[in-house]
Write an enzyme that holds these catalytic residues in place. Structure first.
Site, PDB file in Angstrom:
ATOM      1  N   ASP A 161       1.017  -1.328   0.002  1.00 41.54           N
ATOM      2  CA  ASP A 161       0.029   0.215   0.045  1.00 41.54           C
ATOM      3  C   ASP A 161       0.926   1.193  -0.117  1.00 41.54           C
ATOM      4  O   ASP A 161       0.529   2.235  -0.554  1.00 41.54           O
ATOM      5  CB  ASP A 161      -0.807  -0.151   1.202  1.00 41.54           C
ATOM      6  CG  ASP A 161      -1.634   1.232   1.307  1.00 41.54           C
ATOM      7  OD1 ASP A 161      -2.585   1.598   0.260  1.00 41.54           O
ATOM      8  OD2 ASP A 161      -1.552   2.027   2.212  1.00 41.54           O
ATOM      9  N   ARG A 168      -0.221   6.634  -6.431  1.00 41.27           N
ATOM     10  CA  ARG A 168      -1.561   7.169  -6.781  1.00 41.27           C
ATOM     11  C   ARG A 168      -1.474   8.713  -6.737  1.00 41.27           C
ATOM     12  O   ARG A 168      -2.265   9.150  -7.556  1.00 41.27           O
ATOM     13  CB  ARG A 168      -2.760   6.447  -5.751  1.00 41.27           C
ATOM     14  CG  ARG A 168      -3.041   5.101  -6.184  1.00 41.27           C
ATOM     15  CD  ARG A 168      -3.668   4.271  -5.153  1.00 41.27           C
ATOM     16  NE  ARG A 168      -5.115   4.900  -4.833  1.00 41.27           N
ATOM     17  CZ  ARG A 168      -5.551   4.890  -3.816  1.00 41.27           C
ATOM     18  NH1 ARG A 168      -4.876   4.163  -2.652  1.00 41.27           N
ATOM     19  NH2 ARG A 168      -6.704   5.534  -3.384  1.00 41.27           N
ATOM     20  N   SER A 183      -6.741  -0.133  -0.067  1.00 38.76           N
ATOM     21  CA  SER A 183      -5.893   0.554   0.831  1.00 38.76           C
ATOM     22  C   SER A 183      -6.082   0.607   2.038  1.00 38.76           C
ATOM     23  O   SER A 183      -5.471   0.519   3.006  1.00 38.76           O
ATOM     24  CB  SER A 183      -5.676   1.826   0.081  1.00 38.76           C
ATOM     25  OG  SER A 183      -4.847   2.730   1.085  1.00 38.76           O
TER      26      SER A 183
HETATM   27  N1  URA Z   1      -6.972   6.302   3.368  1.00 36.86           N
HETATM   28  C1  URA Z   1      -6.161   5.487   2.970  1.00 36.86           C
HETATM   29  O1  URA Z   1      -5.496   4.703   3.793  1.00 36.86           O
HETATM   30  N2  URA Z   1      -6.051   4.996   1.554  1.00 36.86           N
HETATM   31  C2  URA Z   1      -6.984   5.639   0.530  1.00 36.86           C
HETATM   32  O2  URA Z   1      -6.684   5.289  -0.388  1.00 36.86           O
HETATM   33  C3  URA Z   1      -7.677   6.698   1.129  1.00 36.86           C
HETATM   34  C4  URA Z   1      -7.526   6.982   2.447  1.00 36.86           C
END
Ligand code: URA
Length: 440
Positions: A161, A168, A183
């Site tokens: 992530d 991202r 995520s």
């Molecule tokens: N919080 C997260 O951890 N990931 C996201 O994509 C959006 C909010």
């Protein structure tokens, strides 16, 4: 199959297989796939979407990219709560000791602030000495000694992530539903608490501003969590105005403590109690029993005592007199009479971040004395001279007039009487029944 073929398949709108998703996540977590290919896949997912099965597989693989703590195996009665983030949202700091006072253990992973919303980890660190860098065994010990373990998000949890989120951020692929769901849920599921309450915010201070978008996210998060065996409920709550009376770090911790001391902001209290009640219902309590127990722990002082115990157990200073204070304060009052029609949560959040409660760069420290106290709420009647907000100034150099203008501009005062927004809209199912989830 080469990874480029998987990108092409997703680009053409096809569903990815388990193996393809595995290759993508392993490539991100171990950084064995080049960022160009990861970014291309992210864009293909963002444009073409993923079905529920793919989203679940993606989440599952992201959980497996790092450590899995499996808290439920060691402490099956523990609960976790997650908010999609808001302004003045100090619910975690109220809910955790409240539940602990009712005998329900809590384990929560706390993160840093993002943009205009302050993070729970930043708030807790405003308390001198407070630590969240615990390993799994220490977290279990904390739950046994004080009923709560607050842990900092670490790079060992869902590392895929971290790579994907950073990409991202710079490729315009943040708003994709399957990417958001995987995520958020990968980090929750890596902790592995068996019961989860989700607080999905909607409104101008929220990450998903319309009710329809927030409902879609709530439903998807709940579905993935339930699909992976976590007892979960998801609520939608209002984030059109700040939830609590304080925006910042130390001032938000004080606002949470005030609620635990049987006072504080009514809306902050209401959301905290409702979510805590749901956590208890998910753990087998009846709704009335849970409500009575929560109310009695607030009025009897048990919730405040649980807060003091948890602060001490985490190494923190429980005496609020010793917490950071602002260097100066600046009160902003109404100059006209009327009804408060809007309180721009997002603008106030950005201003609080700018004056010290947020970071302008990754390396910058926070000013724990800084923040904003919000005195007027939507639906209030104001006369000239009545307070709108107090700016808590820390050590950062600020242009007070410019800050005053932005804070004042966040309050829209009008001649028509307006009702406060509905604070707790209900669970995903309740909203669907009332047909509210389709409102733009
Ligand atoms: N919080 C997260 O951890 N990931 C996201 O994509 C959006 C909010």
């Amino acid at each position: 199959m080469s990874f480029v073929e998987s990108i092409i398949r997703k680009r053409e709108g096809e569903a990815l297989t388990r193996e393809e998703i595995h290759d993508f996540v392993v490539g991100a977590g171990r950084e064995t796939l080049p960022p160009e290919q990861l970014a291309a896949m992210l864009m293909a997912i963002c444009c073409r979407g993923m079905n529920d099965h793919e989203t679940r597989l993606l989440t599952e693989q992201m959980v497996r990219s790092g450590e899995e703590w499996e808290i439920a195996a060691a402490r099956p009665t523990a609960v976790d709560k997650h908010s999609t983030g808001g302004v003045g949202d100090t619910v975690s700091l109220v809910l955790a000791p409240l539940l602990a006072a009712c005998g329900v253990p809590v384990a929560m992973m706390a993160g840093r602030g993002l943009g205009h919303s302050q993070g729970t980890l930043d708030k807790l660190e405003a308390v001198p000495g407070f630590r969240c860098d615990w390993n799994r065994d220490e977290a279990l010990d904390l739950m046994d000694s004080c009923g709560v373990a607050f842990m900092a998000q670490s790079e060992r949890i869902a590392p895929a992530d971290r790579t994907l989120y950073a990409l991202r951020d710079i490729t315009g692929t943040v708003p994709s539903l399957p990417l958001i769901v995987s995520s958020i849920m990968s980090k929750k599921l890596a902790l592995g608490v068996g019961t989860l309450v989700l607080d999905v915010k909607w409104g101008r201070g929220a990450f998903r501003p319309t009710l329809a978008l927030a409902r879609e996210l709530a439903s998807a998060l709940r579905s993935v969590a339930r699909g992976m065996g976590v007892t979960t409920e998801a609520f939608l709550t209002d984030m059109n105005q700040p939830l609590g009376p304080a925006l910042g770090t130390a001032c938000e911790v004080r606002a949470a403590r005030d609620v635990l001391d049987a006072g504080g902001g009514a809306d902050l209290r209401a959301v905290s109690v409702r979510l805590a009640q749901e956590a208890m219902v998910l753990r087998g309590w009846s709704a009335e029993q849970a409500r009575d127990e929560l109310e009695s722990s607030l009025t009897s002082g048990r919730a405040l005592a649980a807060w003091d115990r948890l602060v001490e157990a985490h190494g923190g200073e429980p005496d609020p007199e010793r917490w950071p204070v602002p260097a100066q304060t600046h009160e902003i009052v109404a100059i006209e009479s009327g009804w408060v029609m809007e309180v721009a949560a997002d603008t106030l959040g950005w201003v609080a971040a700018e004056i010290g409660a947020g970071r302008r760069s990754r390396e910058e420290g926070l000013d724990h004395g800084a923040g904003i106290l919000v005195h007027a709420r939507i639906g209030d009647r104001l006369e000239p001279g009545q307070p709108l907000a107090t700016v808590l100034m820390g050590d950062r150099e600020i242009d007070v007039n410019a800050i005053e203008e932005r804070v004042r501009g966040s309050f829209q005062i009008g001649s028509d009487r307006v009702s406060p927004p509905q604070l707790i809209l209900g669970t995903v199912d309740e909203i669907a029944e009332e047909g509210l989830g389709t409102r733009d």
